[in-house]
Design a protein around this motif. Structure first.
Motif, short mmCIF file in Angstrom:
data_model
loop_
_atom_site.label_atom_id
_atom_site.label_comp_id
_atom_site.label_asym_id
_atom_site.label_seq_id
_atom_site.Cartn_x
_atom_site.Cartn_y
_atom_site.Cartn_z
N HIS A 105 -15.62 -46.08 3.71
CA HIS A 105 -16.51 -47.00 3.00
C HIS A 105 -16.82 -48.26 3.80
CE1 HIS A 105 -16.40 -44.62 -0.60
NE2 HIS A 105 -15.09 -44.70 -0.68
N ILE A 106 -16.22 -48.44 4.96
CA ILE A 106 -16.43 -49.69 5.69
C ILE A 106 -17.77 -49.65 6.42
CG2 ILE A 106 -13.97 -50.12 5.92
CD1 ILE A 106 -14.15 -49.27 8.82
N HIS A 107 -18.35 -50.83 6.60
CA HIS A 107 -19.64 -50.96 7.29
C HIS A 107 -19.49 -51.48 8.71
CE1 HIS A 107 -20.68 -51.18 2.96
NE2 HIS A 107 -21.74 -50.51 3.33
N VAL A 108 -18.37 -52.16 9.00
CA VAL A 108 -18.17 -52.76 10.31
C VAL A 108 -16.78 -52.39 10.83
CG1 VAL A 108 -18.00 -54.92 11.60
CG2 VAL A 108 -19.68 -54.71 9.75
N LEU A 109 -16.71 -51.93 12.08
CA LEU A 109 -15.43 -51.69 12.74
C LEU A 109 -15.54 -52.17 14.18
CD1 LEU A 109 -12.57 -50.59 12.76
CD2 LEU A 109 -13.48 -48.34 13.32
N ASN A 110 -14.80 -53.23 14.49
CA ASN A 110 -14.85 -53.82 15.83
C ASN A 110 -13.43 -53.90 16.38
OD1 ASN A 110 -15.31 -55.24 18.18
ND2 ASN A 110 -16.59 -56.80 17.24
N LEU A 111 -13.15 -53.06 17.40
CA LEU A 111 -11.84 -53.05 18.06
C LEU A 111 -11.99 -53.41 19.54
CD1 LEU A 111 -10.46 -49.70 16.57
CD2 LEU A 111 -10.22 -52.01 15.65
N SER A 112 -13.07 -54.05 19.91
CA SER A 112 -13.38 -54.32 21.30
C SER A 112 -12.48 -55.38 21.90
CB SER A 112 -14.84 -54.76 21.43
OG SER A 112 -15.05 -56.00 20.77
N ASN A 113 -12.45 -55.42 23.24
CA ASN A 113 -11.73 -56.45 24.00
C ASN A 113 -10.25 -56.52 23.63
OD1 ASN A 113 -13.92 -58.08 25.62
ND2 ASN A 113 -14.80 -57.69 23.61
N ASN A 114 -9.60 -55.36 23.71
CA ASN A 114 -8.15 -55.26 23.56
C ASN A 114 -7.62 -54.44 24.73
OD1 ASN A 114 -7.07 -56.52 20.93
ND2 ASN A 114 -8.92 -55.48 20.23
N PHE A 115 -6.45 -53.84 24.56
CA PHE A 115 -5.86 -53.01 25.60
C PHE A 115 -5.53 -51.63 25.04
CE2 PHE A 115 -4.96 -57.44 26.62
CZ PHE A 115 -5.39 -57.53 27.93
N LEU A 116 -6.43 -51.11 24.23
CA LEU A 116 -6.21 -49.83 23.57
C LEU A 116 -6.36 -48.68 24.56
CD1 LEU A 116 -8.23 -50.60 20.32
CD2 LEU A 116 -5.76 -50.78 20.67
N ILE A 117 -5.56 -47.64 24.39
CA ILE A 117 -5.57 -46.47 25.27
C ILE A 117 -5.78 -45.22 24.43
CG2 ILE A 117 -4.06 -47.58 26.95
CD1 ILE A 117 -1.74 -45.95 25.79
N GLY A 118 -5.86 -44.09 25.13
CA GLY A 118 -5.97 -42.81 24.44
C GLY A 118 -7.40 -42.48 24.05
N PRO A 119 -7.60 -41.40 23.31
CA PRO A 119 -8.95 -40.96 22.97
C PRO A 119 -9.52 -41.67 21.75
CG PRO A 119 -7.34 -39.43 22.08
CD PRO A 119 -6.55 -40.47 22.83
N ILE A 120 -10.83 -41.54 21.60
CA ILE A 120 -11.48 -41.96 20.35
C ILE A 120 -11.18 -40.89 19.30
CG2 ILE A 120 -13.68 -42.46 19.22
CD1 ILE A 120 -14.79 -43.22 21.96
N PRO A 121 -10.57 -41.23 18.18
CA PRO A 121 -10.19 -40.21 17.20
C PRO A 121 -11.39 -39.39 16.70
CG PRO A 121 -9.14 -42.30 16.70
CD PRO A 121 -10.14 -42.58 17.77
N GLN A 122 -11.17 -38.10 16.57
CA GLN A 122 -12.21 -37.23 16.02
C GLN A 122 -12.56 -37.62 14.59
OE1 GLN A 122 -13.76 -34.77 17.69
NE2 GLN A 122 -12.51 -34.74 19.55
N THR A 123 -11.61 -38.24 13.90
CA THR A 123 -11.83 -38.61 12.50
C THR A 123 -12.89 -39.69 12.33
OG1 THR A 123 -9.99 -40.19 12.67
CG2 THR A 123 -9.48 -37.99 11.82
#
Length: 346
Positions: free
Chosen positions: A183-201
């Motif tokens: 239900h969310i309209h905005v998702l911003n996870l930029s400018n961090n140190f995240l690793i791994g794949p983009i979830p298929q979900t």
């Protein structure tokens, strides 16, 4: 002021610490953004259990988010962006099941993204209708979405939802459970140190309008299922370590230029200038060769849709004209119907 429920002192130059006496007030909405407040949140609101809106963004606050944050059972808008807060994001935030928007951006938070975050359900809308005077949002809120900060009016805020964790020190992989926040309209996870794949979900984020995963260390292919996000207006995975082919250039993805993908040397395909090798072409993308495949995927190429619509329209006109030409009774009935319609219009 023992009956104070709404406090708006935003947009001033107020300095100093948050007073501990706030915790003894029946506050529901607090707007203190864009000031010069310092110190921690430790004692300021720890007994304000009826808080719905807490906007402390654009200040100079320090320290951690206290564990008592989970006791705010009515909290809907939590805006703490643009401060100097640090530490891990407290797991107690997962107890807030009426959240609409949480903004922790531009701080110094570390650790992993919580997989258990929840956002407001339709039950909360019903609750607001029962108690409108006390619990409705009272003031506009400034929220950053689609890479721009907007002042959202009161009429829009009840349907606004999202999460902004950008510009922190978050690590680890993106939890697949984030894809269940459909239900969310905005998702911003930029400018961090995240690793791994983009979830298929993430293909289940059916209402998301802005999705920004740029400037991390994400790897692997971009999930082809993201083309099912028909509400998407802003998309960026730039400056990661992604590989493989870019998503199909179908709406909405036909509107995104190369800036959405730049900084990923192993990505190929339009709108990038690097062409895919035969191996890259064959790897992650499903091939749709039949009408059944198109129907099951939930979308159709725009050019195919327009051509088929025009052809069908022309064929129907020709068939109707041929029938009226051959059968004089139907022709007279048709013209009589047209005449009566014109008279009725007058």
């Amino acid at each position: 002021m023992s009956s104070l429920q709404v406090l708006d002192l935003s947009g001033n130059t107020i300095s100093g610490k948050l007073p501990s006496c706030f915790s003894s007030l029946p506050l529901v909405h607090v707007y203190l953004s864009q000031n010069k407040l310092r110190g921690s949140l430790e004692d300021a609101f720890h007994n304000s259990f009826e808080l719905i809106t807490l906007d402390l963004s654009h200040n100079q606050l320090t320290g951690n988010i206290s564990e008592w944050i989970g006791e705010f059972s009515y909290m809907s808008f939590l805006l703490l962006g643009y401060n100097n807060l640090e530490g891990r994001i407290p797991i107690q935030l997962c107890q807030l099941d009426k959240l609409s928007f949480i903004d922790l951006s531009h701080n110094k938070f570390s650790g992993h993204i919580l997989p258990c975050l929840r956002f407001r359900s339709s039950i909360w809308y019903s609750y607001l209708r029962i108690y409108p005077d006390r619990y409705l949002i009272r003031e506009p809120l400034e929220i950053t979405t689609k890479s721009v900060s907007y002042s959202y009016p009161i009429s829009i805020l009840p349907i606004m939802s999202g999460m902004d964790l950008s510009c922190n020190n978050l690590t680890g992989e993106i939890p697949p459970e984030i894809g269940n926040l459909n239900h969310i309209h905005v998702l911003n996870l930029s400018n961090n140190f995240l690793i791994g794949p983009i979830p298929q979900t993430f293909s289940k984020l059916s209402e998301v309008e802005s999705l920004d995963l740029s400037n991390n260390s994400l790897t692997g292919a971009i999930p082809p299922g993201l083309v099912q996000l028909h509400s998407l207006e802003v998309f960026s995975v730039a400056h990661n370590n992604l590989s493989g082919r870019t998503p199909d250039m179908v709406p909405q993805f036909s509107t995104f230029n190369k800036s959405s993908y730049e900084g990923n040397p192993l990505l190929c395909g339009p709108p990038l200038s690097r062409n895919c090798t035969p191996e890259e072409e064959a790897s992650p993308l499903p091939v749709r060769t039949s009408t059944d495949d198109i129907e099951e995927s939930g979308f159709m190429d725009a050019d195919v849709f327009y051509v088929s619509f025009v052809v069908t329209y022309i064929v129907m006109l020709l068939v109707t004209a041929a029938i009226l030409y051959i059968n004089p009774n139907w022709r007279r009935a048709w013209f009589y119907f047209i005449k009566q319609s014109i008279n009725n219009s007058y």
